[in-house]
Design a protein around this motif. Structure first.
Motif, PDB file in Angstrom:
ATOM      1  N   ARG A 102       6.879  24.326 -43.421  1.00  8.65           N
ATOM      2  CA  ARG A 102       6.768  23.141 -42.576  1.00  8.65           C
ATOM      3  C   ARG A 102       5.323  22.913 -42.136  1.00  8.65           C
ATOM      4  O   ARG A 102       4.856  21.775 -42.065  1.00  8.65           O
ATOM      5  N   VAL A 103       4.609  23.993 -41.834  1.00  6.08           N
ATOM      6  CA  VAL A 103       3.204  23.871 -41.448  1.00  6.08           C
ATOM      7  C   VAL A 103       2.380  23.348 -42.621  1.00  6.08           C
ATOM      8  O   VAL A 103       1.587  22.400 -42.476  1.00  6.08           O
ATOM      9  N   LEU A 104       2.566  23.929 -43.806  1.00  5.65           N
ATOM     10  CA  LEU A 104       1.775  23.527 -44.974  1.00  5.65           C
ATOM     11  C   LEU A 104       2.111  22.105 -45.422  1.00  5.65           C
ATOM     12  O   LEU A 104       1.251  21.411 -45.984  1.00  5.65           O
ATOM     13  N   SER A 105       3.329  21.660 -45.172  1.00  7.37           N
ATOM     14  CA  SER A 105       3.728  20.321 -45.621  1.00  7.37           C
ATOM     15  C   SER A 105       2.943  19.221 -44.915  1.00  7.37           C
ATOM     16  O   SER A 105       2.835  18.108 -45.444  1.00  7.37           O
ATOM     17  N   TRP A 106       2.413  19.512 -43.733  1.00  3.90           N
ATOM     18  CA  TRP A 106       1.662  18.504 -42.986  1.00  3.90           C
ATOM     19  C   TRP A 106       0.181  18.491 -43.329  1.00  3.90           C
ATOM     20  O   TRP A 106      -0.571  17.657 -42.826  1.00  3.90           O
ATOM     21  N   LEU A 107      -0.264  19.404 -44.181  1.00  2.00           N
ATOM     22  CA  LEU A 107      -1.656  19.381 -44.610  1.00  2.00           C
ATOM     23  C   LEU A 107      -1.896  18.168 -45.514  1.00  2.00           C
ATOM     24  O   LEU A 107      -1.000  17.761 -46.266  1.00  2.00           O
ATOM     25  N   PRO A 108      -3.095  17.565 -45.478  1.00  2.00           N
ATOM     26  CA  PRO A 108      -3.431  16.574 -46.494  1.00  2.00           C
ATOM     27  C   PRO A 108      -3.272  17.198 -47.879  1.00  2.00           C
ATOM     28  O   PRO A 108      -3.515  18.396 -48.058  1.00  2.00           O
ATOM     29  N   THR A 109      -2.845  16.410 -48.846  1.00  2.00           N
ATOM     30  CA  THR A 109      -2.531  16.952 -50.167  1.00  2.00           C
ATOM     31  C   THR A 109      -3.698  17.707 -50.775  1.00  2.00           C
ATOM     32  O   THR A 109      -3.527  18.784 -51.361  1.00  2.00           O
ATOM     33  N   SER A 110      -4.909  17.175 -50.642  1.00  2.00           N
ATOM     34  CA  SER A 110      -6.085  17.862 -51.203  1.00  2.00           C
ATOM     35  C   SER A 110      -6.277  19.227 -50.562  1.00  2.00           C
ATOM     36  O   SER A 110      -6.564  20.214 -51.253  1.00  2.00           O
ATOM     37  N   SER A 111      -6.119  19.283 -49.236  1.00  2.00           N
ATOM     38  CA  SER A 111      -6.284  20.555 -48.538  1.00  2.00           C
ATOM     39  C   SER A 111      -5.216  21.553 -48.974  1.00  2.00           C
ATOM     40  O   SER A 111      -5.500  22.736 -49.183  1.00  2.00           O
ATOM     41  N   PHE A 112      -3.977  21.074 -49.125  1.00  2.00           N
ATOM     42  CA  PHE A 112      -2.908  21.978 -49.545  1.00  2.00           C
ATOM     43  C   PHE A 112      -3.181  22.558 -50.927  1.00  2.00           C
ATOM     44  O   PHE A 112      -3.006  23.755 -51.162  1.00  2.00           O
ATOM     45  N   LEU A 113      -3.613  21.700 -51.866  1.00  2.00           N
ATOM     46  CA  LEU A 113      -3.865  22.177 -53.221  1.00  2.00           C
ATOM     47  C   LEU A 113      -4.971  23.231 -53.244  1.00  2.00           C
ATOM     48  O   LEU A 113      -4.930  24.171 -54.045  1.00  2.00           O
ATOM     49  N   ARG A 114      -5.948  23.071 -52.341  1.00  2.00           N
ATOM     50  CA  ARG A 114      -6.998  24.103 -52.264  1.00  2.00           C
ATOM     51  C   ARG A 114      -6.472  25.363 -51.586  1.00  2.00           C
ATOM     52  O   ARG A 114      -6.822  26.484 -51.976  1.00  2.00           O
ATOM     53  N   MET A 115      -5.635  25.190 -50.573  1.00  2.00           N
ATOM     54  CA  MET A 115      -5.139  26.344 -49.833  1.00  2.00           C
ATOM     55  C   MET A 115      -4.181  27.210 -50.656  1.00  2.00           C
ATOM     56  O   MET A 115      -3.963  28.376 -50.335  1.00  2.00           O
ATOM     57  N   THR A 116      -3.600  26.649 -51.725  1.00  2.00           N
ATOM     58  CA  THR A 116      -2.669  27.438 -52.536  1.00  2.00           C
ATOM     59  C   THR A 116      -3.372  28.573 -53.272  1.00  2.00           C
ATOM     60  O   THR A 116      -2.705  29.474 -53.794  1.00  2.00           O
ATOM     61  N   SER A 117      -4.709  28.529 -53.316  1.00  2.00           N
ATOM     62  CA  SER A 117      -5.456  29.621 -53.955  1.00  2.00           C
ATOM     63  C   SER A 117      -5.708  30.778 -52.990  1.00  2.00           C
ATOM     64  O   SER A 117      -6.285  31.790 -53.372  1.00  2.00           O
ATOM     65  N   VAL A 118      -5.273  30.636 -51.733  1.00  2.00           N
ATOM     66  CA  VAL A 118      -5.504  31.687 -50.738  1.00  2.00           C
ATOM     67  C   VAL A 118      -4.724  32.941 -51.084  1.00  2.00           C
ATOM     68  O   VAL A 118      -5.243  34.058 -51.066  1.00  2.00           O
ATOM     69  N   CYS A 119      -3.434  32.776 -51.431  1.00  2.00           N
ATOM     70  CA  CYS A 119      -2.611  33.934 -51.758  1.00  2.00           C
ATOM     71  C   CYS A 119      -1.410  33.479 -52.582  1.00  2.00           C
ATOM     72  O   CYS A 119      -1.096  32.285 -52.655  1.00  2.00           O
ATOM     73  N   LYS A 120      -0.714  34.429 -53.187  1.00  2.00           N
ATOM     74  CA  LYS A 120       0.436  34.116 -54.030  1.00  2.00           C
ATOM     75  C   LYS A 120       1.565  33.482 -53.217  1.00  2.00           C
ATOM     76  O   LYS A 120       2.288  32.616 -53.722  1.00  2.00           O
ATOM     77  N   VAL A 139      -8.886  24.822 -41.167  1.00  2.00           N
ATOM     78  CA  VAL A 139      -7.668  25.525 -41.550  1.00  2.00           C
ATOM     79  C   VAL A 139      -7.855  27.028 -41.434  1.00  2.00           C
ATOM     80  O   VAL A 139      -7.001  27.756 -40.936  1.00  2.00           O
ATOM     81  N   THR A 140      -9.030  27.535 -41.886  1.00  2.00           N
ATOM     82  CA  THR A 140      -9.296  28.973 -41.820  1.00  2.00           C
ATOM     83  C   THR A 140      -9.345  29.447 -40.380  1.00  2.00           C
ATOM     84  O   THR A 140      -8.823  30.505 -40.031  1.00  2.00           O
ATOM     85  N   LEU A 141      -9.983  28.638 -39.501  1.00  2.00           N
ATOM     86  CA  LEU A 141     -10.081  28.997 -38.094  1.00  2.00           C
ATOM     87  C   LEU A 141      -8.694  29.063 -37.455  1.00  2.00           C
ATOM     88  O   LEU A 141      -8.382  29.969 -36.693  1.00  2.00           O
ATOM     89  N   ALA A 142      -7.844  28.080 -37.833  1.00  2.00           N
ATOM     90  CA  ALA A 142      -6.490  28.066 -37.276  1.00  2.00           C
ATOM     91  C   ALA A 142      -5.705  29.296 -37.733  1.00  2.00           C
ATOM     92  O   ALA A 142      -4.962  29.900 -36.961  1.00  2.00           O
ATOM     93  N   SER A 143      -5.876  29.668 -39.012  1.00  2.00           N
ATOM     94  CA  SER A 143      -5.138  30.816 -39.518  1.00  2.00           C
ATOM     95  C   SER A 143      -5.653  32.110 -38.921  1.00  2.00           C
ATOM     96  O   SER A 143      -4.921  33.089 -38.791  1.00  2.00           O
ATOM     97  N   THR A 144      -6.967  32.144 -38.554  1.00  2.00           N
ATOM     98  CA  THR A 144      -7.521  33.333 -37.913  1.00  2.00           C
ATOM     99  C   THR A 144      -7.005  33.470 -36.495  1.00  2.00           C
ATOM    100  O   THR A 144      -6.669  34.564 -36.039  1.00  2.00           O
ATOM    101  N   ALA A 145      -6.942  32.344 -35.772  1.00  2.00           N
ATOM    102  CA  ALA A 145      -6.479  32.382 -34.392  1.00  2.00           C
ATOM    103  C   ALA A 145      -4.986  32.669 -34.312  1.00  2.00           C
ATOM    104  O   ALA A 145      -4.504  33.241 -33.333  1.00  2.00           O
TER     105      ALA A 145
END
Length: 408
Positions: A37-55, A18-24
């Protein structure tokens, strides 16, 4: 068909992807609709972790448009909500996407409430005292108490509880009561917020129907605790599976399947208000432990039997009133279950996965958890779950899709 130890992609690998994709691709430049729409397709566990990236990412959890985007994802890999030996729900779930245990870190258990059914992203609990029901989303923690069904005859024992998710925001709960041939059902629909009246089920009398009423003599068989009993109303089930059933929809007909008190499979056609008893897979004395599951609209039977000093765990499905063999646990593994007087409690999940929980009663507690992939025709075994350095044992589970958007 084979056995697999389970392919697991580590959390670091997933997060790196996910980090590599966001960097590219600079995701900050996406507008809110596209980002959701992009975040909705993440696995639920990955999404819950990614919500700590930013507000901004964190705010999507409460966005109505994000919930709508999530509801358009047709299928999510199942999570298995585990139930402990005291018939209470635990805080542990097994994530089949990451092949790992997760602690939800919030205990929503209520006294005297036992998990009985699940569908979509929701779990259903029943109060053993009042008979009321509780619906909850185990991911968000939202819950709702349902009004207790008012029975016309309180002497009719509850036989089965089934649940089906109509949409992420609507569901249907079905209860079946009585003793064959006097069965009845009622249902609760979230859209109306009320229970239907009690409806009677009539026994179907087709010429092709299996009927063992003419069997003569006393039949003895092994019950689910391994003891020899007379084939009457003596089938023993763990409390968490006491009202277990599955519901399928085929040709616009809703059918609920459940195990009767004497071990036969009863199919209740809710649309035509009739029921029938399905043919037995094996003679009663060979059916050691049995359970029913549903996967993608099909009912499967999992059967543990013992003969010739070995154990056999097989999966079957019904086609045109005949049982078709689907799969079996490798003999080297099933033989390890022989002679332990154990019980199987099973659940079907989305993505064609069946979880089989094998456990024995004290003093020798022995638990194993097997998953069968119907598409790949492969078995895998779940690793042990540990809490504070000690293994946690489970007797059964409910399957649900981790859907943030599911509402009660």
């Amino acid at each position: 068909m084979g056995f697999s130890a389970g392919k697991r992609k580590s959390r670091d690998e997933q997060d790196y992807t996910v980090t590599l994709a966001s960097t590219a691709f600079p995701m900050d430049e996406l507008n809110d609709d596209v980002l959701e729409r992009v975040l909705s397709w993440l696995p639920t566990s990955s999404f819950l972790r990614m919500t700590s990236v930013c507000k901004r990412w964190k705010s999507t959890k409460t966005s109505k448009s994000f919930n709508l985007a999530c509801s358009q994802v047709p299928l999510r890999d199942p999570w298995f909500f585990m139930i402990t030996n005291d018939s209470k729900s635990s805080t542990f779930v097994y994530d089949s996407t990451e092949n790992s245990w997760k602690n939800l870190n919030h205990n929503r258990n209520r006294r005297d409430f036992i998990p009985v059914a699940s569908s979509g992203g929701l779990l259903c609990f029943r109060c053993s005292v009042s008979g009321g029901f509780l619906l909850c989303n185990p991911i968000t923690g939202s819950s709702r108490d349902l009004p207790s069904p008012i029975s016309d005859d309180n002497s009719k024992p509850l036989q089965a509880v089934a649940m089906t998710a109509l949409t992420p925001s609507s569901y249907k709960l079905v209860t079946i009561s009585g003793e064959a041939p006097n069965l009845c059902f009622r249902f609760y629909e979230s859209d109306s917020g009320s229970w239907s009246k009690e409806l009677n089920l009539v026994k179907k009398n087709d010429g092709d129907e299996y009927n063992d009423d003419n069997d003569s003599g006393t039949v003895y068989f092994l019950n689910k605790t391994g003891h020899v009993v007379v084939a009457t109303n003596n089938l023993q089930r763990s409390p968490s599976k006491q009202y277990s059933s599955v519901i399928t929809v085929k040709d616009n007909a809703e059918t609920v399947y459940f195990l009767s008190s004497h071990g036969t499979i009863i199919a209740c056609d809710l649309t035509n208000r009739c029921f029938t008893e399905l043919p037995k897979l094996l003679p009663p004395f060979l059916e050691y432990s049995i359970d029913l599951v549903e996967c993608n609209g099909t009912m499967f039977v999992i059967l543990l039997s013992e003969f010739y000093e070995s154990a056999s765990l097989r999966i079957w499905k019904l086609e045109n009133q005949s049982w078709v063999h689907v799969g079996m646990l490798p003999p080297a593994m099933s033989h390890e279950l022989y002679g332990r007087e154990g019980d199987i409690n099973c659940v079907g999940g989305a993505d064609d996965k069946i979880l089989v929980c094998f456990n024995t009663s004290p003093p020798e507690v022995y638990c194993r958890y097997f998953v069968y992939d119907l598409v790949a025709q492969e078995w895998s075994e779940l690793p042990k779950c540990f809490k504070d350095g000690e293994a946690v044992e489970f007797v059964s589970a409910l399957s649900f899709q981790p859907r943030i958007e599911a509402t009660v």
